[in-house]
Design an enzyme around this catalytic site. Structure first.
Site, short mmCIF file in Angstrom:
data_model
loop_
_atom_site.label_atom_id
_atom_site.label_comp_id
_atom_site.label_asym_id
_atom_site.label_seq_id
_atom_site.Cartn_x
_atom_site.Cartn_y
_atom_site.Cartn_z
N ASP A 281 0.87 -1.18 0.00
CA ASP A 281 0.00 0.00 0.00
C ASP A 281 0.91 1.23 0.00
O ASP A 281 1.58 1.52 0.99
CB ASP A 281 -0.89 0.02 1.24
CG ASP A 281 -1.98 -1.05 1.23
OD1 ASP A 281 -1.77 -2.11 0.59
OD2 ASP A 281 -3.02 -0.84 1.88
N LYS B 246 -7.05 3.52 -3.19
CA LYS B 246 -7.43 3.45 -1.78
C LYS B 246 -7.69 4.86 -1.25
O LYS B 246 -6.99 5.80 -1.61
CB LYS B 246 -6.30 2.76 -1.02
CG LYS B 246 -6.44 2.70 0.49
CD LYS B 246 -5.27 1.91 1.07
CE LYS B 246 -5.18 2.05 2.58
NZ LYS B 246 -4.01 1.33 3.13
N LYS C 125 -10.15 0.19 -2.29
CA LYS C 125 -10.00 -0.10 -0.87
C LYS C 125 -10.43 1.11 -0.06
O LYS C 125 -9.98 2.22 -0.31
CB LYS C 125 -8.55 -0.47 -0.53
CG LYS C 125 -8.34 -0.75 0.97
CD LYS C 125 -6.95 -1.28 1.26
CE LYS C 125 -6.68 -1.41 2.75
NZ LYS C 125 -5.33 -1.94 3.04
#
Length: 234
Positions: free
Chosen positions: A89, A151, A180
């Protein structure tokens, strides 16, 4: 719907001890979630703790501000791959995005994608600092750079995932790019609402409370009180 397999159990707060990481990995294994998301220094520990459980190991690059050098983000990613991370991430360069420097943002993401060597890369936009047109641009640049997810948040900014942002992000990328939601996902109802809007993965610290609530509903019990908010890291 397998709710547990949509959760990345977050272990990113700076004060966590090694014992806390072990406890978090135990929760992740017992609850059979999708992954843990740990600090870079904990990736190897999590890899060992979760061996054979089916729970993926995720970690972070350029976290939480996104302003480290591209070469540093890439080196961090390579080190995480060596430590056994399955997913990365990364935080894009928020300031360069706000500048409108599309080439910088795209190349920054692409360098991490290359360093990840085929592993899943999720690009954190940190929507709390962005206007809608910047969120759309970030989504498109992440897709162009080869990322697998976009995300919402790190969990350390003033705001986290919102329904409007999930809807906007879903409309801004191709169907194969996943979304996400992170930051403020602390109840089952929040998770289900954002899932209906298009999110397929959720960063959470309230993993046990969410899954306990799901189990209670499946047994036909009345909803329990929502857990208190936790600060930092989803």
């Amino acid at each position: 719907m397998h709710v547990a397999k949509m959760i990345d159990h977050s272990l990113l707060r700076p004060e966590l001890t090694t014992a806390d990481i072990h406890r978090g990995c135990d929760i992740a294994a017992r609850r059979a979630v999708a992954s843990v998301c740990v600090r870079p220094s904990d990736a190897g520990l999590a890899r060992t703790a979760l061996a054979g459980t089916g729970v993926l190991v995720g970690s972070v690059a350029g976290f939480p501000h996104g302003d480290t050098l591209t070469a540093v983000k890439a080196a961090e990613t390579r080190a995480l791959v060596d430590a056994g991370a399955d997913e990365i991430d990364m935080v894009l360069h928020i300031g360069r995005l706000r500048d409108g420097d599309a080439a910088y943002v795209r190349d920054d993401i692409a360098a991490v994608v290359a360093a990840a060597q085929g592993r899943t890369v999720k690009v954190i936009l940190e929507n709390a600092y962005l206007a809608d047109e910047q969120k759309v641009a970030a989504c498109r640049l992440a897709e162009e750079a080869g990322a697998h997810f976009v995300k919402t948040s790190t969990g350390f900014a003033p705001g986290g995932a919102t329904l409007a942002d999930i809807q906007l992000m879903r409309a801004s990328v191709s169907p194969h790019i996943e979304i996400k939601a992170a930051g403020g996902v602390r109840t089952l109802d929040t998770l289900l609402t954002l899932h209906e809007a298009g999110a397929t993965r959720f960063g959470a610290t309230a993993t046990e409370a969410i899954l306990d609530e799901l189990a209670a509903r499946e047994r036909g019990e009345r909803p329990t009180q929502a857990p208190a908010a936790t600060s930092g890291g989803y």
